[in-house]
Design an enzyme around this catalytic site. Structure first.
Site: not given
Length: 467
Positions: A31, A37, A101, A123, A178, A354, A380, A408
């Site tokens: 690693a 990139r 490598t 890898y 390669e 939550k 409810n 409500s």
């Protein structure tokens, strides 16, 4: 899965992994790449697939093989990787210069001092290789002809610039080269080198000392140990998706897509209905029971367990949540970490839960926030109700009893207790405990002033005309 893994037909993959390897195992994960990139401040191997960093995907697969030692070779971004594997027993080796490598693997020498067994080289940016494939490599290494090393090969649709493997009909490697150094005839070969390799520890570092860097890149290539004089090496094959690498955001998205497609197919094989499979996204640890129905555009974050006979309606997002059998979720519901939804409970549209428990048959149907709370069986909760659980410094809990009814647009200011069977009238702001079976009514007396609205409009029109 590839047929060349040498797993007997009477064993499934899990059974195969349970077979103990004949020699101790060490794993070296490379690693040390710059990951330029990716254009990110996050180390490349820590970018997530299905909500888990690529490196941790690999380590989870490796864990099934019970390795004696694990080494991650890093370059830049060492601190991030160390933090990610902290407490897991993984050693860190550092490749200060990027010299190939072979040079990277050599940096694991000290971490493997005194180790006698097999070494699996992986890898960090090739996260999908399975434990079964790793075991197949080790099994081939231990076969009677005892090859010097075993290389994992694959046949991509487009071989592009991959290194090539030239092998005989028995999988004995005649040459590895390669792409940059290959002839036209060698480039026409479709068997490619994934870079993954199994080799005995007693051979590994001796072989690495013998390779040079006389190649187009001037680097020390790990595959070059295969072509050193001496014993033969072997190749086994796997499917291309399993060794797909990640070097850019586009490739990360591609590997994510492969993982998701396979997970969706697995879910449907196991008895889950996905109404629009391509729109459902799973996390690495999502657990789904049988006869679960998942409607379009549902996202599972990490830590979700869904029991049998649950319906998850469209556009819902679940993370760190548990949902019991027969519950009904959504549409447009959000279950955050700590949400515990009981049997046959209902979480409706535009409801957020939550760190709260809904007991059996409880209903929160519309436009509500229930946080840091417990809701009793068959209670409810009316539309627009919120638990006011945070005062800017601390969180507090709300307890709603079984069979309670919350009208409500009510606000329950925590810490709050609503007794069993109590009724909270619509529009109430509750700041004190409500006894069982009581009515809680918190609102000013309604007053009507005849003609006031018409007079108001007349005054405002006259003012606007003069403006």
């Amino acid at each position: 899965m590839a047929e060349s893994r040498d797993i007997p037909d009477h064993l499934n993959e899990k059974d195969a992994l349970a077979v103990t390897a004949p020699r101790p195992l060490a794993v070296v994960i490379l690693a040390a790449g710059q990951g330029t990139r990716m254009k990110s401040g996050t180390h490349k191997v820590l970018h997530p697939i299905a909500g888990r960093p690529m490196l941790l995907h690999l380590l989870a697969s490796v864990a099934d093989l019970l390795p004696e030692r694990q080494v991650v070779v890093v370059g830049a971004g060492r601190e991030q990787v160390e933090k990610a594997v902290e407490g897991s027993g993984v050693a860190i080796a550092v490749q200060e210069q990027q010299l190939g490598t072979g040079h990277a693997v050599a940096q694991a020498h000290d971490a493997l001092a005194g180790f006698a067994g097999d070494v699996l080289i992986l890898y960090g940016d090739v996260p999908l290789v399975s434990g079964a494939t790793m075991k197949a490599m080790l099994d081939r290494l231990s076969r009677g002809d005892e090859p010097r090393a075993v290389v994992l090969g694959f046949r991509p649709e487009d071989a592009a610039a991959y290194g090539r493997i030239i092998a005989d009909g028995q999988g004995i490697i005649e040459k590895m080269v390669e792409f940059k150094d290959a002839s036209e005839a060698e480039r026409a070969v479709t068997l490619c080198n994934s870079g993954l390799m199994a080799v005995r520890a007693s051979d590994l570092f001796v072989l690495l000392d013998q390779i040079g860097n006389n190649n187009a890149a001037g680097e020390y290539y790990l595959p070059d140990i295969i072509m050193l004089p001496g014993a033969n090496s072997a190749v086994i094959e796997t499917e291309a998706w399993e060794v797909a690498g990640v070097n850019s955001r586009a490739e990360l998205a591609g590997v994510e897509a492969v993982w998701q497609d396979r997970r969706r197919a697995e879910a449907m094989r196991e008895g889950v209905t996905l109404v629009a499979p391509q729109t459902v996204f799973f996390a690495h640890d999502t657990v789904l029971g049988r006869d679960v129905t998942v409607e379009p555009n549902v996202v599972f974050g990490p830590g979700v367990t869904i029991a049998d006979n649950v319906v998850i309606h469209a556009f819902s997002h679940l993370e760190g949540a548990t949902v019991a059998s027969g519950a009904d979720i959504g549409p447009y519901a959000r279950l955050r970490p700590g949400a515990d939804i009981g049997p046959k409970a209902k979480v409706g549209n535009f409801v957020e839960i939550k760190k709260a428990r809904l007991d059996e048959g409880a209903k929160v149907n519309h436009l509500s926030y229930i946080g840091d709370a417990s809701v009793g069986a068959a209670a409810n909760i009316g539309a627009g109700t919120i638990t006011c659980n945070y005062d800017g410094f601390f969180k507090y809990k709300t307890q709603i009893g079984a069979g309670a009814f919350i009208g409500s647009n009510s606000a329950l200011v925590a810490p709050a207790t609503i007794g069993d069977g109590a009724i909270v009238a619509a529009g109430s702001v509750v700041t004190k405990p409500v006894p069982a079976d009581a009515l809680c009514l918190v609102r000013p007396q309604q007053e009507s002033k005849p003609g006031w609205a018409a007079a108001f409009r007349t005054r405002m029109r006259e003012r606007k005309a003069k403006a």
